[in-house]
Design an enzyme around this catalytic site. Structure first.
Site, PDB file in Angstrom:
ATOM      1  N   ARG A 222       0.944  -1.103   0.111  1.00 38.70           N
ATOM      2  CA  ARG A 222       0.149  -0.027   0.042  1.00 38.70           C
ATOM      3  C   ARG A 222       0.936   1.378  -0.025  1.00 38.70           C
ATOM      4  O   ARG A 222       1.746   1.361   0.678  1.00 38.70           O
ATOM      5  CB  ARG A 222      -1.017  -0.029   1.167  1.00 38.70           C
ATOM      6  CG  ARG A 222      -2.177  -0.890   1.032  1.00 38.70           C
ATOM      7  CD  ARG A 222      -3.106  -0.339  -0.069  1.00 38.70           C
ATOM      8  NE  ARG A 222      -4.261  -0.892  -0.129  1.00 38.70           N
ATOM      9  CZ  ARG A 222      -4.767  -1.917  -1.020  1.00 38.70           C
ATOM     10  NH1 ARG A 222      -3.652  -2.245  -1.757  1.00 38.70           N
ATOM     11  NH2 ARG A 222      -5.979  -2.383  -1.014  1.00 38.70           N
ATOM     12  N   ASP A 246       4.794  -0.218  -6.631  1.00 35.55           N
ATOM     13  CA  ASP A 246       3.622  -0.627  -7.615  1.00 35.55           C
ATOM     14  C   ASP A 246       2.253   0.057  -6.936  1.00 35.55           C
ATOM     15  O   ASP A 246       1.173  -0.119  -7.428  1.00 35.55           O
ATOM     16  CB  ASP A 246       3.464  -2.022  -7.655  1.00 35.55           C
ATOM     17  CG  ASP A 246       2.439  -2.719  -8.432  1.00 35.55           C
ATOM     18  OD1 ASP A 246       2.417  -2.239  -9.690  1.00 35.55           O
ATOM     19  OD2 ASP A 246       1.454  -3.304  -8.030  1.00 35.55           O
ATOM     20  N   GLU A 251      -3.344   7.673  -4.625  1.00 34.54           N
ATOM     21  CA  GLU A 251      -3.419   6.636  -5.772  1.00 34.54           C
ATOM     22  C   GLU A 251      -4.488   6.900  -6.581  1.00 34.54           C
ATOM     23  O   GLU A 251      -4.518   7.035  -7.886  1.00 34.54           O
ATOM     24  CB  GLU A 251      -3.311   4.951  -5.424  1.00 34.54           C
ATOM     25  CG  GLU A 251      -3.217   4.221  -6.605  1.00 34.54           C
ATOM     26  CD  GLU A 251      -2.980   2.814  -6.216  1.00 34.54           C
ATOM     27  OE1 GLU A 251      -3.692   1.821  -6.853  1.00 34.54           O
ATOM     28  OE2 GLU A 251      -1.877   2.415  -5.631  1.00 34.54           O
ATOM     29  N   HIS A 286       0.021  -0.360 -10.247  1.00 36.66           N
ATOM     30  CA  HIS A 286      -0.811  -1.334  -9.470  1.00 36.66           C
ATOM     31  C   HIS A 286      -1.089  -2.410  -9.903  1.00 36.66           C
ATOM     32  O   HIS A 286      -2.089  -2.657 -10.136  1.00 36.66           O
ATOM     33  CB  HIS A 286      -1.828  -0.367  -8.650  1.00 36.66           C
ATOM     34  CG  HIS A 286      -2.222  -0.962  -7.303  1.00 36.66           C
ATOM     35  ND1 HIS A 286      -3.116  -0.361  -6.445  1.00 36.66           N
ATOM     36  CD2 HIS A 286      -2.300  -2.528  -6.823  1.00 36.66           C
ATOM     37  CE1 HIS A 286      -3.289  -1.162  -5.444  1.00 36.66           C
ATOM     38  NE2 HIS A 286      -2.927  -2.313  -5.782  1.00 36.66           N
TER      39      HIS A 286
END
Length: 322
Positions: A222, A246, A251, A286
């Site tokens: 996260r 990632d 986000e 992600h």
């Protein structure tokens, strides 16, 4: 409509449709909820990944929210904001191997300077491209759960010295240390922690400056645990030889900026865009979960969750504590 699947990329949509019974009325879109723009919920069950913002005014109009993710912090956050009888489901066990292998891909790419190698091909030069091997290097896995234990297994297979940091030890065969001890010894640091109320900004400037100067840092869990602002400060001090992410703090906004060329004043998003320009940084969208095998498991489990909820009003895998 029974269910709408937001944030469904092409391969995922095709795989879900393979398993979805014909009597279930479903809609699919690659967009997040905010990008899709509906004023009212299109279905009684909404399914997302992690980039959608759940409207507060939808709370009393939907029956279930299914997040097609192993993390569920965003569901708990929504639950705290609303007082409505909503069931919350997630997918706990579909992608642990895929995410662990992405961590391997990222740390190997940093150690062997893969971005710089690719850039140097046009001149066929090897200056500044000398990388490092993994054998006998120390791998620190912070968060040894379903994903972290797979990262540790890969490390052992590569002949690495594996250390773990964990509060709730479920894999006792690993060697555990404190974060202060482990970060000083690590050549590779992998963040595989679940996001909680207590670990926001865990990998901050002060902690990462305790790491070896040439260590590499990878986060596949996260983004809130390792904000880009903190990582940017560390790299600007010429500390750490590489960073791979990632996942990202802010986000939802970052995805909107990159997909739709939206403007932003968010400092965290701006810091991520600065990281993107650095040659010793690798950023991926992600996507760690996204293997053929992982998408198959994800789609099967998403359909199982949907069928269960429509039949019983309950998800098979419900969010703990909600």
């Amino acid at each position: 409509m029974d269910i709408i699947f937001y944030e469904a990329f092409e391969e995922e949509e095709k795989e879900i449709k393979k398993h979805l019974p014909k009597n279930i009325n479903a809609e699919f879109t690659w967009k997040s909820i905010q990008e899709y723009g509906s004023k009212e919920p299109p279905a009684k069950i909404i399914s997302t990944r992690t980039q959608s913002i759940y409207p507060i005014k939808w709370a009393k109009k939907i029956k279930g929210i299914l997040s097609r993710s192993t993390g569920y912090d965003h569901l708990k956050e929504y639950q705290k904001k609303v007082s409505a009888d909503i069931s919350y489901g997630y997918l706990p066990l579909y992608c642990h191997r895929a995410v662990a292998e992405q961590a391997l891909l990222l740390w190997m790419s940093l150690l062997r300077k893969l971005p710089q190698q690719i850039k140097s091909f046009s001149r066929f030069h090897r200056d500044g491209l000398t990388g490092r091997e993994t054998e006998e290097k120390t791998l620190l896995v912070v968060g040894v759960g379903n994903i972290g234990s797979e990262v540790a297994k890969i490390g052992h297979g590569l002949g690495m010295k594996v250390l773990g940091v964990e509060i709730d030890i479920k894999h006792p065969n690993e060697k555990y240390v404190s974060i202060d001890e482990g970060i000083k010894k690590a050549d590779i640091i992998v963040c595989a922690m679940n996001l909680t109320d207590k670990n926001h900004n865990y990998f901050n400037f002060e902690l990462l400056m305790k790491a070896k100067k040439d260590a590499v840092f990878v986060n596949i869990s996260r983004g809130e645990i390792s904000p880009s602002l903190e990582l940017l400060k560390v790299l600007n001090k010429n500390h750490l030889s590489g960073v791979a992410l990632d996942v990202f703090d802010s986000e939802k906004e970052l995805a909107n900026v990159l997909r739709n060329n939206a403007k932003t004043n968010n400092e965290e998003t701006l810091a991520t865009l600065k990281l993107m320009k650095k040659s010793n940084v690798i950023l991926t969208p992600h996507n760690s979960f996204n293997s053929v095998e992982g998408v198959k498991r994800k789609s099967e489990q998403s359909v199982e969750q949907t069928i269960s909820f429509l039949k019983t009003g309950k998800f098979i895998w419900s969010v703990p504590g909600v």
